[in-house]
Scaffold this motif. Structure first.
Motif, short mmCIF file in Angstrom:
data_model
loop_
_atom_site.label_atom_id
_atom_site.label_comp_id
_atom_site.label_asym_id
_atom_site.label_seq_id
_atom_site.Cartn_x
_atom_site.Cartn_y
_atom_site.Cartn_z
N LYS A 135 -19.82 15.25 -13.74
CA LYS A 135 -20.48 14.20 -13.31
C LYS A 135 -20.39 14.02 -11.81
O LYS A 135 -21.28 13.59 -10.94
CB LYS A 135 -20.14 12.96 -14.13
CG LYS A 135 -20.17 12.85 -15.58
CD LYS A 135 -21.89 12.90 -15.82
CE LYS A 135 -22.04 12.89 -17.18
NZ LYS A 135 -23.44 12.93 -17.62
N MET A 136 -19.11 14.18 -11.19
CA MET A 136 -19.10 13.97 -9.60
C MET A 136 -19.77 15.27 -9.01
O MET A 136 -19.73 15.17 -7.82
CB MET A 136 -17.59 13.76 -9.37
CG MET A 136 -17.12 12.34 -9.46
SD MET A 136 -15.41 12.19 -8.62
CE MET A 136 -14.48 13.33 -9.77
N GLY A 137 -19.84 16.40 -9.83
CA GLY A 137 -20.42 17.72 -9.03
C GLY A 137 -19.22 18.28 -8.37
O GLY A 137 -19.57 18.99 -7.24
N VAL A 138 -17.77 18.37 -8.79
CA VAL A 138 -17.03 19.00 -7.98
C VAL A 138 -16.29 19.71 -8.88
O VAL A 138 -16.28 19.84 -10.06
CB VAL A 138 -15.90 17.63 -7.56
CG1 VAL A 138 -16.62 16.66 -6.73
CG2 VAL A 138 -15.17 17.19 -8.80
N GLU A 139 -15.29 20.57 -8.47
CA GLU A 139 -14.61 21.64 -9.18
C GLU A 139 -13.54 21.18 -10.08
O GLU A 139 -12.82 20.33 -9.67
CB GLU A 139 -13.94 22.83 -8.17
CG GLU A 139 -14.81 23.74 -7.41
CD GLU A 139 -15.93 24.41 -8.32
OE1 GLU A 139 -15.37 24.69 -9.53
OE2 GLU A 139 -17.06 24.57 -8.13
N LEU A 140 -13.32 21.72 -11.08
CA LEU A 140 -12.37 21.57 -12.09
C LEU A 140 -11.34 22.61 -11.88
O LEU A 140 -11.49 23.71 -12.17
CB LEU A 140 -12.67 21.11 -13.56
CG LEU A 140 -11.69 21.01 -14.46
CD1 LEU A 140 -11.09 19.60 -14.22
CD2 LEU A 140 -11.99 20.98 -15.99
N VAL A 141 -10.07 22.33 -11.52
CA VAL A 141 -9.06 23.06 -11.22
C VAL A 141 -7.68 23.23 -11.91
O VAL A 141 -7.39 21.91 -12.46
CB VAL A 141 -8.93 23.47 -9.67
CG1 VAL A 141 -10.11 23.83 -8.83
CG2 VAL A 141 -8.20 22.17 -9.15
N GLU A 142 -7.09 24.39 -12.13
CA GLU A 142 -5.69 24.15 -12.74
C GLU A 142 -4.72 24.48 -11.47
O GLU A 142 -5.35 24.93 -10.49
CB GLU A 142 -5.53 25.03 -13.94
CG GLU A 142 -6.49 24.46 -15.04
CD GLU A 142 -6.36 25.48 -16.13
OE1 GLU A 142 -5.17 25.67 -16.53
OE2 GLU A 142 -7.09 25.42 -16.94
N GLY A 143 -3.54 24.38 -11.85
CA GLY A 143 -2.28 24.87 -10.76
C GLY A 143 -2.60 26.29 -10.23
O GLY A 143 -2.45 26.44 -9.09
N HIS A 144 -2.85 27.29 -11.26
CA HIS A 144 -3.05 28.37 -10.63
C HIS A 144 -4.07 28.86 -9.84
O HIS A 144 -4.37 30.00 -9.47
CB HIS A 144 -3.05 29.25 -12.12
CG HIS A 144 -4.01 28.93 -13.11
ND1 HIS A 144 -5.01 29.67 -12.85
CD2 HIS A 144 -3.98 28.38 -14.51
CE1 HIS A 144 -6.05 29.36 -13.85
NE2 HIS A 144 -5.32 28.67 -14.81
N ASP A 145 -5.16 27.92 -9.86
CA ASP A 145 -6.37 28.13 -8.87
C ASP A 145 -5.89 27.75 -7.39
O ASP A 145 -6.89 27.98 -6.77
CB ASP A 145 -7.74 27.33 -9.62
CG ASP A 145 -8.01 27.69 -10.86
OD1 ASP A 145 -8.07 28.89 -11.23
OD2 ASP A 145 -8.20 26.63 -11.81
N LEU A 146 -5.04 27.33 -7.24
CA LEU A 146 -4.71 26.50 -6.18
C LEU A 146 -3.46 27.27 -5.42
O LEU A 146 -2.23 27.69 -6.08
CB LEU A 146 -4.37 25.09 -6.08
CG LEU A 146 -5.56 24.28 -7.01
CD1 LEU A 146 -5.02 22.86 -6.98
CD2 LEU A 146 -6.59 24.33 -6.33
N ARG A 147 -3.45 27.38 -4.16
CA ARG A 147 -2.24 27.82 -3.19
C ARG A 147 -2.14 27.14 -1.93
O ARG A 147 -3.53 26.49 -1.32
CB ARG A 147 -2.23 29.33 -3.37
CG ARG A 147 -3.39 29.78 -2.38
CD ARG A 147 -3.21 31.46 -2.10
NE ARG A 147 -3.31 32.01 -3.19
CZ ARG A 147 -2.97 33.51 -3.40
NH1 ARG A 147 -3.36 34.35 -2.24
NH2 ARG A 147 -2.73 34.08 -4.37
N VAL A 148 -1.28 27.00 -1.03
CA VAL A 148 -1.08 26.64 0.14
C VAL A 148 -1.45 27.72 1.22
O VAL A 148 -0.96 28.88 1.33
CB VAL A 148 0.24 26.10 0.61
CG1 VAL A 148 0.40 25.68 1.98
CG2 VAL A 148 0.52 24.85 -0.45
N VAL A 149 -2.65 27.49 1.79
CA VAL A 149 -3.16 28.55 2.83
C VAL A 149 -3.30 27.71 4.18
O VAL A 149 -3.99 26.78 4.43
CB VAL A 149 -4.63 29.19 2.42
CG1 VAL A 149 -5.15 30.11 3.39
CG2 VAL A 149 -4.39 29.76 1.17
#
Length: 494
Positions: free
Chosen positions: A260-274
């Motif tokens: 509904k917000m038009g944003v991504e739904l992510v899980e921890g494995h989709d993210l990293r510190v860059v």
């Protein structure tokens, strides 16, 4: 048969009065007489009297089918079948007058502002402790307090971006705050789907009743979150929703809100510190996130700072957060504000930070960590509701008046072993509203969870919120995990 309107439409009466027979559904041009009709229900009452009972029963089944097709489900932890369940929905709305809502909204805003001020203070100078208004042990011995947040000021000064305040009505113009949900309050998707379902099935009701809309909540949520973006943001803030995954009990809601917000739904494995930012994996590489609406508990948020075995969070996210590289909503460590022991100090907290008496009252509370309070609670277990300080979802609690002697005895042992883990409250004479059962209309206990958005631009309160209803006759437990259901909540325009 005569039923008073007081009994059917939201007057307050106690549990002992809930033992009577369920009423029959009013027939078309019914002979059922109503006394003391509450003004907000006037138009709905006219409509209901003219309705065919069989049509209402069909509509109830239709609503269940809509929920099934839409996939509005929740998971119940600890059940062998581990099956997804439909949350029960009742088609009889709860209606709140504009004047009554205005008072509630003032009290909710006052309370939420005080909670944010309290969180900033408790992680900085701790003036409330220095002033002797809150015992230091309430913080020092509290597992919800995060030392990692000491000295951290979140972007915009906002700790609780989304708050759910649980309210119970005990009489005319008398509401109590039952609980503050300052960590990851859930249920807003049900509020939105309930309204959409009612609009779809009964459009004529909304042409006759001037009901304040709630459909703009996702837009307001996105706007509020974006307003809390950190200084590191470049261009339009990038917002994402962090979910523990499909097996979480509220996964439907996580997916719903992201969509509904038009944003991504992510899980921890989709993210990293860059490069000092938290970034999500995309088809074009990793893209920095400015605001992360997390639905993962503190303990699992960062395996480098909290639970090292967590596979749900993002290694190093707390370091990025402390450096001002990302906004986490709600902020880590907000659980200290909705701890049930801290709750008992909320009237003092409100007065300390606002300089005003609390508009909304607390339920009287005994802190079992205190010897005198514990002695009283042990002597009156059969009369009280006893809750775990860190409990949620209706688990780990004792409702004395509805418990067996064996259950009370077992709970007494737990309470004596760890008294600091519990608080106790009286069993309030909660208000009831009607639900539609197979036998007709019947009164059931309810609570109300309005949803509050906080940003540097101000406080926004969605009119109404989620009414949760105890579908079992005589029950005081409204949680969906414990057999409760939901209703559409109408706040009328003036």
């Amino acid at each position: 048969m005569t039923q008073t309107f007081d009994e059917m439409w939201g007057r307050s009466f106690g549990q002992s009065q809930m033992q009577g027979a369920e009423s029959a559904l009013p027939q078309a041009q019914s002979q059922v007489m109503y006394e003391g009709l509450r003004p907000p229900y006037a138009e709905f009452d006219k409509w209901l009297k003219a309705e065919n009972p069989a049509r209402l029963q069909r509509k109830q089944l239709e609503a269940e089918e809509i929920f099934r097709l839409t996939g509005i489900t929740f998971n119940v932890y600890g059940r062998a079948e581990a099956a997804e369940r439909l949350i029960p929905f009742d088609i009889i709305p709860r209606i709140i007058a504009a004047r009554e809502w205005q008072k509630l909204a003032r009290g909710i805003e006052q309370r939420v502002r005080a909670i944010n001020a309290f969180l900033h203070d408790i992680y900085h100078r701790q003036e409330i402790i220095r002033a002797g208004r809150l015992p230091v042990e309430m913080i020092a011995r509290n597992t919800a307090f995060l030392p990692q947040m000491i000295g951290v000021s979140p972007p915009g000064g906002v700790y609780t971006h989304i708050v759910g305040v649980d309210l119970v009505r005990t009489g005319d113009d008398q509401f109590y705050v039952l609980e503050d949900n300052a960590r990851t309050p859930s249920g807003v998707s049900y509020m939105l789907e309930n309204r959409e379902t009612m609009l779809q099935m009964f459009p004529e009701l909304f042409s006759k009743n001037r009901v304040k809309p709630v459909s703009n909540y996702p837009k307001m949520l996105h706007r509020s979150l974006a307003a809390c973006a950190p200084a590191a943001t470049r261009g339009a803030p990038v917002v994402a929703v962090l979910t523990p995954g499909i097996y979480n009990s509220a996964y439907y809601e996580h997916s719903f809100l992201a969509d509904k917000m038009g944003v991504e739904l992510v899980e921890g494995h989709d993210l990293r510190v860059v490069d000092g930012r938290v970034a999500m994996r995309t088809t074009q590489g990793y893209q920095p996130i400015d605001v992360l609406y997390r639905r993962v508990d503190d303990e699992y948020l960062d395996p480098l700072n909290f639970n090292p075995e967590s596979a749900l969070g993002v290694p190093g996210i707390m370091d990025v957060y402390r450096a001002g590289g990302i906004t986490i909503a709600n902020a880590p460590g907000t659980g200290i504000a909705d701890d049930k022991a801290i709750y008992s100090y909320m009237p003092d907290i409100v007065e300390f930070y606002t300089g005003e008496k609390a508009i909304l009252q607390n339920v009287p509370t005994w802190r079992c960590s205190e010897a005198d309070a514990l002695a009283y609670v042990l002597d009156h277990l059969a009369e009280l509701v006893v809750k775990e300080v860190h409990g949620s979802g209706g688990y780990g609690m004792l409702i004395g008046p509805t418990s067996s002697k064996k259950e009370i005895a077992a709970f007494r042992d737990k309470l004596c072993a760890q008294p600091g883990n519990y608080i106790a409250q009286p069993t309030l004479s909660l208000s009831t509203v009607p639900i539609l059962t197979k036998a007709g209309l019947a009164p059931r206990h309810v609570d109300l969870r309005p949803y509050v958005l906080v940003s540097p631009d101000g406080v926004t309160i969605t009119p109404g919120g989620l009414t949760r209803v105890a579908l079992k006759k005589g029950s005081l437990v409204v949680n969906s995990s414990q057999g409760g259901g939901t209703k559409d909540t109408w706040v009328l325009e003036e």
